[in-house]
Scaffold this motif. Structure first.
Motif, PDB file in Angstrom:
ATOM      1  N   LYS A 132       6.970   6.511  -2.640  1.00  0.00           N
ATOM      2  CA  LYS A 132       6.389   6.463  -1.302  1.00  0.00           C
ATOM      3  C   LYS A 132       5.983   5.042  -0.933  1.00  0.00           C
ATOM      4  CE  LYS A 132       3.758   9.683   0.275  1.00  0.00           C
ATOM      5  NZ  LYS A 132       2.670  10.647   0.478  1.00  0.00           N
ATOM      6  N   ALA A 133       5.408   4.306  -1.869  1.00  0.00           N
ATOM      7  CA  ALA A 133       5.000   2.923  -1.611  1.00  0.00           C
ATOM      8  C   ALA A 133       6.218   2.041  -1.361  1.00  0.00           C
ATOM      9  CB  ALA A 133       4.186   2.384  -2.780  1.00  0.00           C
ATOM     10  N   PHE A 134       7.278   2.252  -2.135  1.00  0.00           N
ATOM     11  CA  PHE A 134       8.502   1.477  -1.958  1.00  0.00           C
ATOM     12  C   PHE A 134       9.114   1.741  -0.596  1.00  0.00           C
ATOM     13  CE2 PHE A 134      13.157   1.408  -2.206  1.00  0.00           C
ATOM     14  CZ  PHE A 134      13.343   0.055  -2.430  1.00  0.00           C
ATOM     15  N   GLU A 135       9.147   3.002  -0.195  1.00  0.00           N
ATOM     16  CA  GLU A 135       9.731   3.366   1.099  1.00  0.00           C
ATOM     17  C   GLU A 135       8.938   2.752   2.261  1.00  0.00           C
ATOM     18  OE1 GLU A 135      10.724   7.394   3.691  1.00  0.00           O
ATOM     19  OE2 GLU A 135       9.990   7.557   1.639  1.00  0.00           O
ATOM     20  N   ALA A 136       7.618   2.715   2.124  1.00  0.00           N
ATOM     21  CA  ALA A 136       6.790   2.174   3.199  1.00  0.00           C
ATOM     22  C   ALA A 136       6.918   0.652   3.307  1.00  0.00           C
ATOM     23  CB  ALA A 136       5.331   2.549   2.972  1.00  0.00           C
ATOM     24  N   ALA A 137       7.104  -0.039   2.194  1.00  0.00           N
ATOM     25  CA  ALA A 137       7.107  -1.499   2.204  1.00  0.00           C
ATOM     26  C   ALA A 137       8.506  -2.107   2.219  1.00  0.00           C
ATOM     27  CB  ALA A 137       6.354  -2.014   0.982  1.00  0.00           C
ATOM     28  N   MET A 165      -5.298  -0.395  -5.598  1.00  0.00           N
ATOM     29  CA  MET A 165      -4.571   0.605  -6.352  1.00  0.00           C
ATOM     30  C   MET A 165      -4.829   1.996  -5.796  1.00  0.00           C
ATOM     31  SD  MET A 165      -2.625   0.760  -9.000  1.00  0.00           S
ATOM     32  CE  MET A 165      -2.201   1.585 -10.454  1.00  0.00           C
ATOM     33  N   SER A 166      -5.998   2.218  -5.210  1.00  0.00           N
ATOM     34  CA  SER A 166      -6.322   3.555  -4.735  1.00  0.00           C
ATOM     35  C   SER A 166      -5.453   3.972  -3.558  1.00  0.00           C
ATOM     36  CB  SER A 166      -7.800   3.631  -4.349  1.00  0.00           C
ATOM     37  OG  SER A 166      -8.054   2.736  -3.292  1.00  0.00           O
ATOM     38  N   MET A 167      -4.911   2.998  -2.818  1.00  0.00           N
ATOM     39  CA  MET A 167      -4.074   3.376  -1.687  1.00  0.00           C
ATOM     40  C   MET A 167      -2.724   3.928  -2.135  1.00  0.00           C
ATOM     41  SD  MET A 167      -2.884  -0.285  -0.203  1.00  0.00           S
ATOM     42  CE  MET A 167      -1.275  -0.014   0.461  1.00  0.00           C
ATOM     43  N   PHE A 168      -2.355   3.723  -3.406  1.00  0.00           N
ATOM     44  CA  PHE A 168      -1.084   4.218  -3.914  1.00  0.00           C
ATOM     45  C   PHE A 168      -1.237   5.567  -4.603  1.00  0.00           C
ATOM     46  CE2 PHE A 168      -0.535  -0.369  -3.736  1.00  0.00           C
ATOM     47  CZ  PHE A 168       0.560  -0.415  -2.900  1.00  0.00           C
ATOM     48  N   ARG A 169      -2.448   6.053  -4.734  1.00  0.00           N
ATOM     49  CA  ARG A 169      -2.678   7.359  -5.346  1.00  0.00           C
ATOM     50  C   ARG A 169      -3.099   8.356  -4.282  1.00  0.00           C
ATOM     51  NH1 ARG A 169      -2.541   7.158 -11.067  1.00  0.00           N
ATOM     52  NH2 ARG A 169      -1.411   5.239 -11.361  1.00  0.00           N
ATOM     53  N   ALA A 170      -2.320   9.386  -4.107  1.00  0.00           N
ATOM     54  CA  ALA A 170      -2.660  10.404  -3.127  1.00  0.00           C
ATOM     55  C   ALA A 170      -3.658  11.377  -3.747  1.00  0.00           C
ATOM     56  CB  ALA A 170      -1.415  11.141  -2.674  1.00  0.00           C
ATOM     57  N   LYS A 171      -4.641  11.752  -2.980  1.00  0.00           N
ATOM     58  CA  LYS A 171      -5.651  12.691  -3.474  1.00  0.00           C
ATOM     59  C   LYS A 171      -5.141  14.126  -3.414  1.00  0.00           C
ATOM     60  CE  LYS A 171      -8.762   9.527  -4.000  1.00  0.00           C
ATOM     61  NZ  LYS A 171      -8.444   8.657  -5.081  1.00  0.00           N
ATOM     62  N   LYS A 172      -4.331  14.432  -2.408  1.00  0.00           N
ATOM     63  CA  LYS A 172      -3.829  15.781  -2.233  1.00  0.00           C
ATOM     64  C   LYS A 172      -2.314  15.708  -2.096  1.00  0.00           C
ATOM     65  CE  LYS A 172      -4.404  19.801   0.731  1.00  0.00           C
ATOM     66  NZ  LYS A 172      -5.013  20.315   1.931  1.00  0.00           N
ATOM     67  N   PHE A 173      -1.611  16.528  -2.845  1.00  0.00           N
ATOM     68  CA  PHE A 173      -0.165  16.486  -2.852  1.00  0.00           C
ATOM     69  C   PHE A 173       0.400  17.581  -1.970  1.00  0.00           C
ATOM     70  CE2 PHE A 173      -1.423  14.869  -7.038  1.00  0.00           C
ATOM     71  CZ  PHE A 173      -0.984  13.578  -6.868  1.00  0.00           C
ATOM     72  N   ASP A 174       1.426  17.226  -1.213  1.00  0.00           N
ATOM     73  CA  ASP A 174       2.066  18.195  -0.349  1.00  0.00           C
ATOM     74  C   ASP A 174       3.096  19.027  -1.106  1.00  0.00           C
ATOM     75  OD1 ASP A 174       3.633  15.998  -0.748  1.00  0.00           O
ATOM     76  OD2 ASP A 174       4.356  15.850   1.306  1.00  0.00           O
ATOM     77  N   LEU A 228       5.659 -12.474  -0.693  1.00  0.00           N
ATOM     78  CA  LEU A 228       6.472 -11.513  -1.452  1.00  0.00           C
ATOM     79  C   LEU A 228       5.930 -11.317  -2.857  1.00  0.00           C
ATOM     80  CD1 LEU A 228       9.058  -9.778  -1.280  1.00  0.00           C
ATOM     81  CD2 LEU A 228      10.267 -11.698  -2.295  1.00  0.00           C
ATOM     82  N   THR A 229       5.503 -12.394  -3.495  1.00  0.00           N
ATOM     83  CA  THR A 229       4.984 -12.260  -4.857  1.00  0.00           C
ATOM     84  C   THR A 229       3.614 -11.599  -4.888  1.00  0.00           C
ATOM     85  OG1 THR A 229       4.098 -14.495  -4.762  1.00  0.00           O
ATOM     86  CG2 THR A 229       6.267 -14.217  -5.759  1.00  0.00           C
ATOM     87  N   GLN A 230       2.886 -11.635  -3.779  1.00  0.00           N
ATOM     88  CA  GLN A 230       1.561 -11.031  -3.748  1.00  0.00           C
ATOM     89  C   GLN A 230       1.586  -9.560  -3.354  1.00  0.00           C
ATOM     90  OE1 GLN A 230      -0.740 -13.588  -1.211  1.00  0.00           O
ATOM     91  NE2 GLN A 230      -1.286 -14.964  -2.898  1.00  0.00           N
ATOM     92  N   MET A 231       2.760  -9.030  -3.036  1.00  0.00           N
ATOM     93  CA  MET A 231       2.843  -7.602  -2.719  1.00  0.00           C
ATOM     94  C   MET A 231       2.628  -6.783  -3.989  1.00  0.00           C
ATOM     95  SD  MET A 231       5.952  -7.416   0.025  1.00  0.00           S
ATOM     96  CE  MET A 231       5.652  -5.725   0.490  1.00  0.00           C
ATOM     97  N   HIS A 232       2.175  -5.579  -3.807  1.00  0.00           N
ATOM     98  CA  HIS A 232       1.878  -4.716  -4.953  1.00  0.00           C
ATOM     99  C   HIS A 232       3.144  -4.427  -5.752  1.00  0.00           C
ATOM    100  CE1 HIS A 232       0.413  -1.219  -7.215  1.00  0.00           C
ATOM    101  NE2 HIS A 232      -0.785  -1.750  -7.018  1.00  0.00           N
ATOM    102  N   CYS A 233       2.980  -4.236  -7.056  1.00  0.00           N
ATOM    103  CA  CYS A 233       4.149  -4.041  -7.912  1.00  0.00           C
ATOM    104  C   CYS A 233       4.860  -2.709  -7.627  1.00  0.00           C
ATOM    105  CB  CYS A 233       3.758  -4.125  -9.381  1.00  0.00           C
ATOM    106  SG  CYS A 233       2.668  -2.810  -9.929  1.00  0.00           S
ATOM    107  N   TYR A 234       4.163  -1.728  -7.071  1.00  0.00           N
ATOM    108  CA  TYR A 234       4.802  -0.446  -6.764  1.00  0.00           C
ATOM    109  C   TYR A 234       5.814  -0.568  -5.630  1.00  0.00           C
ATOM    110  CZ  TYR A 234       1.715   2.444  -9.651  1.00  0.00           C
ATOM    111  OH  TYR A 234       1.067   3.041 -10.686  1.00  0.00           O
ATOM    112  N   THR A 235       5.780  -1.668  -4.896  1.00  0.00           N
ATOM    113  CA  THR A 235       6.725  -1.833  -3.798  1.00  0.00           C
ATOM    114  C   THR A 235       8.051  -2.431  -4.253  1.00  0.00           C
ATOM    115  OG1 THR A 235       5.834  -4.021  -3.256  1.00  0.00           O
ATOM    116  CG2 THR A 235       4.857  -2.120  -2.138  1.00  0.00           C
ATOM    117  N   ARG A 236       8.177  -2.736  -5.528  1.00  0.00           N
ATOM    118  CA  ARG A 236       9.419  -3.303  -6.052  1.00  0.00           C
ATOM    119  C   ARG A 236      10.410  -2.192  -6.389  1.00  0.00           C
ATOM    120  NH1 ARG A 236       6.063  -6.721 -10.186  1.00  0.00           N
ATOM    121  NH2 ARG A 236       5.151  -8.230  -8.760  1.00  0.00           N
ATOM    122  N   PRO A 237      11.690  -2.423  -6.128  1.00  0.00           N
ATOM    123  CA  PRO A 237      12.671  -1.369  -6.436  1.00  0.00           C
ATOM    124  C   PRO A 237      12.870  -1.142  -7.929  1.00  0.00           C
ATOM    125  CG  PRO A 237      13.769  -3.330  -5.602  1.00  0.00           C
ATOM    126  CD  PRO A 237      12.297  -3.563  -5.450  1.00  0.00           C
TER     127      PRO A 237
END
Length: 113
Positions: free
Chosen positions: A27-32, A1-10, A60-69
């Motif tokens: 961002k997670a959806f766009e990357a995956a 889950m920590s990889m989906f939270r950015a520490k610093k925002f642009d 596909l089912t094991q991918m993180h839920c944030y990658t779903r449209p």
């Protein structure tokens, strides 16, 4: 889950946690998305062996839920409200009205006939 939270925002336009979460989901959806499309193509291809298709389905089912449209929801950029959002302006109805009356939206004026 920590990889989906950015520490610093642009971007400095974040106002609450809902907007931050929506930004990280986008961002997670766009990357995956390319990987998801490839797996979905493999799953739907009936000429491939059943084992290959089953492995792709499992991946596909094991991918993180944030990658779903379906996780992406239109939110107001000013207040983070999720309902009554105008797509063209990315604002809720109330914020759109206040900004238009203040003259902050170019090309928008109050209708009168």
């Amino acid at each position: 889950m920590s990889m989906f939270r950015a520490k610093k925002f642009d971007l400095g336009c974040f106002t609450n946690i809902k907007i931050i979460r929506d930004h990280s989901k986008r961002k997670a959806f766009e990357a995956a998305e390319p990987e998801r499309q490839a797996l979905r193509y493999i799953i739907r291809n009936t000429t491939l062996p059943l084992r290959t298709r089953a492995i792709a389905q499992l991946q596909l089912t094991q991918m993180h839920c944030y990658t779903r449209p379906t996780q992406i929801r239109n939110r107001c950029v000013l207040g983070g409200k999720g309902r009554g959002v105008l797509r063209a302006f990315k604002m809720s109805r109330y914020n759109f009205r206040m900004e238009a009356l203040a003259g902050n939206l170019p090309g928008v004026k109050k209708a009168s006939w």
